[in-house]
Write an enzyme that holds these catalytic residues in place. Structure first.
Site, PDB file in Angstrom:
ATOM      1  N   PRO A 134       0.885  -1.251   0.051  1.00 29.10           N
ATOM      2  CA  PRO A 134       0.045   0.021   0.072  1.00 29.10           C
ATOM      3  C   PRO A 134       0.935   0.984  -0.132  1.00 29.10           C
ATOM      4  O   PRO A 134       1.880   1.537   0.651  1.00 29.10           O
ATOM      5  CB  PRO A 134      -0.685   0.039   1.214  1.00 29.10           C
ATOM      6  CG  PRO A 134      -0.053  -1.192   2.255  1.00 29.10           C
ATOM      7  CD  PRO A 134       0.868  -2.062   1.092  1.00 29.10           C
ATOM      8  N   GLU A 135       0.481   2.210  -0.690  1.00 27.59           N
ATOM      9  CA  GLU A 135       1.088   3.576  -0.789  1.00 27.59           C
ATOM     10  C   GLU A 135       0.406   4.550   0.156  1.00 27.59           C
ATOM     11  O   GLU A 135      -0.602   4.125   1.001  1.00 27.59           O
ATOM     12  CB  GLU A 135       0.903   4.223  -2.368  1.00 27.59           C
ATOM     13  CG  GLU A 135       1.703   3.166  -3.167  1.00 27.59           C
ATOM     14  CD  GLU A 135       2.972   3.785  -3.644  1.00 27.59           C
ATOM     15  OE1 GLU A 135       3.322   4.643  -3.262  1.00 27.59           O
ATOM     16  OE2 GLU A 135       3.223   3.457  -4.935  1.00 27.59           O
ATOM     17  N   LYS A 164       4.036   6.068   5.291  1.00 26.51           N
ATOM     18  CA  LYS A 164       3.315   4.932   5.412  1.00 26.51           C
ATOM     19  C   LYS A 164       3.320   4.191   6.737  1.00 26.51           C
ATOM     20  O   LYS A 164       2.883   3.210   6.889  1.00 26.51           O
ATOM     21  CB  LYS A 164       4.056   3.954   4.292  1.00 26.51           C
ATOM     22  CG  LYS A 164       3.888   4.702   2.662  1.00 26.51           C
ATOM     23  CD  LYS A 164       4.531   3.605   1.798  1.00 26.51           C
ATOM     24  CE  LYS A 164       4.792   4.193   0.510  1.00 26.51           C
ATOM     25  NZ  LYS A 164       5.233   3.413  -0.378  1.00 26.51           N
ATOM     26  N   ARG A 186      13.021  -0.945 -10.646  1.00 24.16           N
ATOM     27  CA  ARG A 186      11.691  -0.952 -10.996  1.00 24.16           C
ATOM     28  C   ARG A 186      11.549  -0.141 -12.133  1.00 24.16           C
ATOM     29  O   ARG A 186      12.442  -0.378 -12.837  1.00 24.16           O
ATOM     30  CB  ARG A 186      10.697  -0.440  -9.699  1.00 24.16           C
ATOM     31  CG  ARG A 186      11.365   0.933  -8.997  1.00 24.16           C
ATOM     32  CD  ARG A 186      10.769   1.271  -7.875  1.00 24.16           C
ATOM     33  NE  ARG A 186      11.794   1.505  -6.617  1.00 24.16           N
ATOM     34  CZ  ARG A 186      11.229   2.036  -5.366  1.00 24.16           C
ATOM     35  NH1 ARG A 186      10.102   2.207  -5.392  1.00 24.16           N
ATOM     36  NH2 ARG A 186      12.214   2.169  -4.465  1.00 24.16           N
TER      37      ARG A 186
END
Length: 323
Positions: free
Chosen positions: A2-3, A61, A306
């Site tokens: 989750p961001e 986060k 990424r």
């Protein structure tokens, strides 16, 4: 994973349903989910039973719930230590962790790991459940320490100048009302690196992950490899404002979700991924260029193990690129 907007969605849900309620019982069904609590299940339960959730706080986060013990009374944000929490329940959602509010009559979820039985409150579910299929997340009790700038620990309902020890090393995030753009810009200009790498640096600004960095840079019309030491103040304001706007848009939609396991505190998935402009759109037309009658397609570049997604027309790569 989750961001920031997903974590903020969870925080807001917990504030509505859990803040001010007492933890009357704790059932640890899988000790792997409290492995970060070094003293084991007995100490974990002992720290929580009888404690009241004073608030729900998020920085970047990181998410935690400051706890008041039975003798502490109401939350006092003043400098006095009386009535102020000393510890917090830290929640790390990992790849698949979920915090769900359920009535006691609801059958246990298949991957239920920890159950908290809460004091009764009209119309509210009786239990908070931590469900985690992949067991990358976890819960633990941690100490609260003073913030280095004297401001609130993070985004919260009370201005308590305390922060969970494990989160004390990261900078404030763009949604934090105590975030200082001047401090951010001074630090940004001193770094000799690429812009996206700087945005992902949690010591500079927290909470901006790969998805939101790509989206913010697209909105700001800036390339991810733009050298930070050449960034003008107006450009820095534009990219940070874009990051804030894209996060607020995601919050309105419930967050981005590329994993069916992500749900908010009530079990609903986010839908913001349907309106992304750059991330994951390799080979598709750039929406901004298409609206202007220009043919351009989003490209994907390898970046820090990424990907980065940009439009080669409205986000041209600078000559002196820094990756």
């Amino acid at each position: 994973m989750p961001e920031l907007p997903e974590v903020e969605v969870v925080r807001r849900g917990l504030v509505s349903w859990v803040r001010g309620r007492t933890i009357e019982g704790v059932d640890v069904l899988d000790e792997r989910s409290i492995r970060r609590h070094a003293l084991g299940a007995g100490d974990f339960v002992g720290n929580l039973e009888g404690a009241t959730v004073a608030d729900v706080v998020r920085r970047g986060k990181f998410l935690w719930m400051p706890l008041l013990d039975a003798s502490a009374g109401t939350l006092d944000p003043s400098p006095s230590v009386v009535g102020r929490p000393a510890v917090a329940l830290m929640a790390h959602l990992g790849m698949s962790g979920q915090l769900l509010l359920q009535d006691g009559s609801v059958p246990d979820e298949k991957h239920l790991k920890v159950r908290f039985r809460l004091s009764s409150s009209d119309g509210m579910p009786e239990q908070l459940r931590f469900v985690d299929q992949r067991i990358f997340g976890g819960l633990f009790v941690t100490s609260l320490v003073p913030t280095d700038d004297g401001g609130p620990g993070g985004l919260a309902e009370s201005p308590l100048p305390l922060i969970a020890e494990e989160a004390s090393h990261i900078a404030r995030d763009p949604l934090d009302q105590a975030f200082s753009f001047d401090l951010f810009y001074r630090r940004l200009r001193k770094r000799k690196t690429g812009l996206k790498r700087a945005l992902l640096d949690q010591g500079l600004v927290s909470g901006i992950g790969n998805i939101y960095a790509d989206e913010a840079l697209w909105r700001a019309r800036l390339h991810f490899a733009r050298p930070t030491d050449t960034l003008r103040r107006a450009e820095a304001e534009r990219v940070l404002g874009s990051a804030r706007d894209v996060m607020l848009d995601a919050l309105a939609a419930g967050g981005t979700s590329f994993d069916s396991l992500y749900v908010n505190v009530n079990g609903a998935s986010g839908y913001f991924d349907r309106s992304l402009n750059a991330y994951g759109r390799e080979g598709q037309p750039c929406k901004r260029c298409a609206a202007a009658g220009i043919h351009a397609v989003i490209r994907r570049d390898q970046f820090m193990n990424r990907s980065s997604h940009t439009c080669p027309v409205c986000q041209p790569r600078p000559r002196n690129s820094r990756w």
